[in-house]
Design a protein around this motif. Structure first.
Motif, PDB file in Angstrom:
ATOM      1  N   ARG A   9       0.839  -1.214   0.000  1.00 60.20           N
ATOM      2  CA  ARG A   9       0.000   0.000   0.000  1.00 60.20           C
ATOM      3  C   ARG A   9       0.865   1.253   0.000  1.00 60.20           C
ATOM      4  NH1 ARG A   9      -3.614  -3.334   2.972  1.00 60.20           N
ATOM      5  NH2 ARG A   9      -2.476  -2.988   4.914  1.00 60.20           N
ATOM      6  N   TRP A  12       2.642   1.533  -3.522  1.00 57.35           N
ATOM      7  CA  TRP A  12       1.721   1.968  -4.593  1.00 57.35           C
ATOM      8  C   TRP A  12       1.367   3.440  -4.407  1.00 57.35           C
ATOM      9  CZ3 TRP A  12       2.183  -0.806  -8.583  1.00 57.35           C
ATOM     10  CH2 TRP A  12       2.130  -2.204  -8.583  1.00 57.35           C
ATOM     11  N   CYS A  77      -0.678   1.826 -13.627  1.00 60.23           N
ATOM     12  CA  CYS A  77      -1.998   1.271 -13.309  1.00 60.23           C
ATOM     13  C   CYS A  77      -2.130  -0.138 -13.897  1.00 60.23           C
ATOM     14  CB  CYS A  77      -3.074   2.203 -13.872  1.00 60.23           C
ATOM     15  SG  CYS A  77      -4.763   1.658 -13.544  1.00 60.23           S
ATOM     16  N   HIS A  80      -0.064  -2.498 -11.827  1.00 57.18           N
ATOM     17  CA  HIS A  80      -0.749  -2.744 -10.551  1.00 57.18           C
ATOM     18  C   HIS A  80      -1.936  -3.681 -10.776  1.00 57.18           C
ATOM     19  CE1 HIS A  80      -2.330  -0.643  -6.592  1.00 57.18           C
ATOM     20  NE2 HIS A  80      -2.501  -1.946  -6.560  1.00 57.18           N
ATOM     21  N   ASN A  84      -3.175  -7.035  -9.003  1.00 59.03           N
ATOM     22  CA  ASN A  84      -4.553  -7.189  -8.500  1.00 59.03           C
ATOM     23  C   ASN A  84      -5.172  -8.490  -9.021  1.00 59.03           C
ATOM     24  OD1 ASN A  84      -4.475  -4.706  -7.184  1.00 59.03           O
ATOM     25  ND2 ASN A  84      -5.462  -3.580  -8.855  1.00 59.03           N
ATOM     26  N   ARG A  86      -3.702 -11.211 -10.059  1.00 57.58           N
ATOM     27  CA  ARG A  86      -3.087 -12.393  -9.448  1.00 57.58           C
ATOM     28  C   ARG A  86      -3.596 -12.639  -8.044  1.00 57.58           C
ATOM     29  NH1 ARG A  86       1.898 -13.923  -9.260  1.00 57.58           N
ATOM     30  NH2 ARG A  86       2.372 -12.300  -7.771  1.00 57.58           N
ATOM     31  N   LYS A  89      -7.993  -9.375  -6.633  1.00 61.07           N
ATOM     32  CA  LYS A  89      -8.549  -8.077  -6.227  1.00 61.07           C
ATOM     33  C   LYS A  89      -9.218  -7.425  -7.432  1.00 61.07           C
ATOM     34  CE  LYS A  89      -4.906  -7.230  -2.768  1.00 61.07           C
ATOM     35  NZ  LYS A  89      -5.530  -7.025  -1.445  1.00 61.07           N
ATOM     36  N   ARG A 102      -7.993   9.538  -8.179  1.00 56.55           N
ATOM     37  CA  ARG A 102      -7.528   8.797  -6.995  1.00 56.55           C
ATOM     38  C   ARG A 102      -6.225   9.359  -6.430  1.00 56.55           C
ATOM     39  NH1 ARG A 102      -5.947   7.184  -2.981  1.00 56.55           N
ATOM     40  NH2 ARG A 102      -5.898   5.080  -2.075  1.00 56.55           N
ATOM     41  N   TRP A 103      -5.290   9.753  -7.324  1.00 56.39           N
ATOM     42  CA  TRP A 103      -3.912  10.025  -6.891  1.00 56.39           C
ATOM     43  C   TRP A 103      -3.470  11.474  -7.009  1.00 56.39           C
ATOM     44  CZ3 TRP A 103      -2.414   6.441  -3.826  1.00 56.39           C
ATOM     45  CH2 TRP A 103      -2.853   5.127  -4.028  1.00 56.39           C
TER      46      TRP A 103
HETATM   47  P1  FAD Z   1      -3.344  -1.997  -2.951  1.00 55.79           P
HETATM   48  O1  FAD Z   1      -3.298  -2.989  -4.058  1.00 55.79           O
HETATM   49  O2  FAD Z   1      -2.119  -1.775  -2.137  1.00 55.79           O
HETATM   50  O3  FAD Z   1      -3.806  -0.604  -3.596  1.00 55.79           O
HETATM   51  C1  FAD Z   1      -3.840   0.595  -2.830  1.00 55.79           C
HETATM   52  C2  FAD Z   1      -4.871   1.517  -3.441  1.00 55.79           C
HETATM   53  O4  FAD Z   1      -4.509   1.799  -4.783  1.00 55.79           O
HETATM   54  C3  FAD Z   1      -6.253   0.901  -3.566  1.00 55.79           C
HETATM   55  O5  FAD Z   1      -6.999   1.059  -2.403  1.00 55.79           O
HETATM   56  C4  FAD Z   1      -6.858   1.648  -4.743  1.00 55.79           C
HETATM   57  O6  FAD Z   1      -7.444   2.875  -4.328  1.00 55.79           O
HETATM   58  C5  FAD Z   1      -5.657   1.981  -5.588  1.00 55.79           C
HETATM   59  N1  FAD Z   1      -5.491   1.102  -6.738  1.00 55.79           N
HETATM   60  C6  FAD Z   1      -5.770  -0.218  -6.835  1.00 55.79           C
HETATM   61  N2  FAD Z   1      -5.428  -0.686  -8.034  1.00 55.79           N
HETATM   62  C7  FAD Z   1      -4.916   0.352  -8.710  1.00 55.79           C
HETATM   63  C8  FAD Z   1      -4.387   0.490 -10.013  1.00 55.79           C
HETATM   64  N3  FAD Z   1      -4.308  -0.548 -10.865  1.00 55.79           N
HETATM   65  N4  FAD Z   1      -3.945   1.702 -10.408  1.00 55.79           N
HETATM   66  C9  FAD Z   1      -4.021   2.759  -9.582  1.00 55.79           C
HETATM   67  N5  FAD Z   1      -4.497   2.699  -8.321  1.00 55.79           N
HETATM   68  C10 FAD Z   1      -4.946   1.492  -7.902  1.00 55.79           C
HETATM   69  N6  FAD Z   1       1.359  -8.768  -2.901  1.00 55.79           N
HETATM   70  C11 FAD Z   1       1.358 -10.124  -3.014  1.00 55.79           C
HETATM   71  O7  FAD Z   1       0.733 -10.784  -2.184  1.00 55.79           O
HETATM   72  N7  FAD Z   1       2.017 -10.745  -4.046  1.00 55.79           N
HETATM   73  C12 FAD Z   1       2.723 -10.057  -4.978  1.00 55.79           C
HETATM   74  O8  FAD Z   1       3.320 -10.642  -5.890  1.00 55.79           O
HETATM   75  C13 FAD Z   1       2.770  -8.638  -4.864  1.00 55.79           C
HETATM   76  N8  FAD Z   1       3.489  -7.897  -5.750  1.00 55.79           N
HETATM   77  C14 FAD Z   1       3.604  -6.560  -5.548  1.00 55.79           C
HETATM   78  C15 FAD Z   1       4.408  -5.808  -6.404  1.00 55.79           C
HETATM   79  C16 FAD Z   1       4.586  -4.458  -6.209  1.00 55.79           C
HETATM   80  C17 FAD Z   1       5.488  -3.679  -7.118  1.00 55.79           C
HETATM   81  C18 FAD Z   1       3.917  -3.809  -5.135  1.00 55.79           C
HETATM   82  C19 FAD Z   1       4.126  -2.330  -4.905  1.00 55.79           C
HETATM   83  C20 FAD Z   1       3.098  -4.533  -4.299  1.00 55.79           C
HETATM   84  C21 FAD Z   1       2.915  -5.906  -4.481  1.00 55.79           C
HETATM   85  N9  FAD Z   1       2.100  -6.667  -3.639  1.00 55.79           N
HETATM   86  C22 FAD Z   1       2.062  -8.027  -3.782  1.00 55.79           C
HETATM   87  C23 FAD Z   1       1.238  -6.009  -2.622  1.00 55.79           C
HETATM   88  C24 FAD Z   1      -0.191  -5.810  -3.171  1.00 55.79           C
HETATM   89  O9  FAD Z   1      -0.158  -5.218  -4.474  1.00 55.79           O
HETATM   90  C25 FAD Z   1      -1.044  -4.880  -2.293  1.00 55.79           C
HETATM   91  O10 FAD Z   1      -0.355  -3.655  -2.071  1.00 55.79           O
HETATM   92  C26 FAD Z   1      -1.429  -5.482  -0.943  1.00 55.79           C
HETATM   93  O11 FAD Z   1      -2.035  -6.742  -1.135  1.00 55.79           O
HETATM   94  C27 FAD Z   1      -2.447  -4.545  -0.222  1.00 55.79           C
HETATM   95  O12 FAD Z   1      -3.584  -4.450  -1.063  1.00 55.79           O
HETATM   96  P2  FAD Z   1      -4.750  -3.429  -0.867  1.00 55.79           P
HETATM   97  O13 FAD Z   1      -6.002  -4.164  -1.192  1.00 55.79           O
HETATM   98  O14 FAD Z   1      -4.660  -2.727   0.445  1.00 55.79           O
HETATM   99  O15 FAD Z   1      -4.585  -2.308  -2.016  1.00 55.79           O
END
Ligand code: FAD
Length: 109
Positions: A9, A12, A77, A80, A84, A86, A89, A102-103
């Motif tokens: 989080r 991102w 995006c 990301h 998501n 995979r 989400k 959003r950003w």
């Molecule tokens: P997050 O996915 O952290 O998103 C945060 C906020 O971003 C969301 O609430 C939404 O408002 C916004 N958002 C969502 N999607 C998008 C988008 N496509 N574009 C713009 N904004 C968006 N976790 C694993 O378990 N396995 C992995 O292989 C993995 N790889 C990762 C690779 C990277 C480079 C990063 C930075 C993170 C990775 N993660 C991985 C972590 C995962 O992506 C999430 O950050 C974590 O699961 C928390 O998810 P969350 O639901 O809180 O929202």
């Protein structure tokens, strides 16, 4: 080891916000530094399986920094969304309106 969800989080938030505020017409230095920031992640991101997958996705879709903030925001995006997907989400709408809302700007009403 770091908390992968909290680290994700925070990362991102940093990356999408930095992309949203990247210039429309970046200078060669700004492009080079942004490319360095992105290319460092597969090497340095402290979640090794996350870093490995990101590296594979960057190789399949290399970023093109010449398009400035609009194309960078979309590219990030999409990367990301690949994570998501995979993780099962919801996918995010990658239009500039949606990523800016959003950003960068917040909702317009
Ligand atoms: P997050 O996915 O952290 O998103 C945060 C906020 O971003 C969301 O609430 C939404 O408002 C916004 N958002 C969502 N999607 C998008 C988008 N496509 N574009 C713009 N904004 C968006 N976790 C694993 O378990 N396995 C992995 O292989 C993995 N790889 C990762 C690779 C990277 C480079 C990063 C930075 C993170 C990775 N993660 C991985 C972590 C995962 O992506 C999430 O950050 C974590 O699961 C928390 O998810 P969350 O639901 O809180 O929202």
């Amino acid at each position: 080891p770091p908390d992968v969800e909290q680290l994700g989080r925070a990362t991102w938030t940093f990356l999408h916000t930095t992309a949203a505020y990247f210039p429309e017409n970046p200078t060669p230095i700004q492009r080079t530094r942004m490319l360095g920031l992105l290319m460092a992640l597969p090497v340095l991101y402290p979640c090794s399986y996350c870093a490995q997958h990101l590296g594979e996705r960057i190789n399949a879709h290399p970023p093109d920094l010449r398009g400035g903030r609009v194309s960078l925001s979309r590219w990030l995006c999409e990367r990301h969304n690949e994570v998501n997907e995979r993780l099962g989400k919801p996918l995010f709408n990658c239009s500039i309106k949606s990523t800016d809302e959003r950003w960068k700007d917040g909702p317009s009403d």
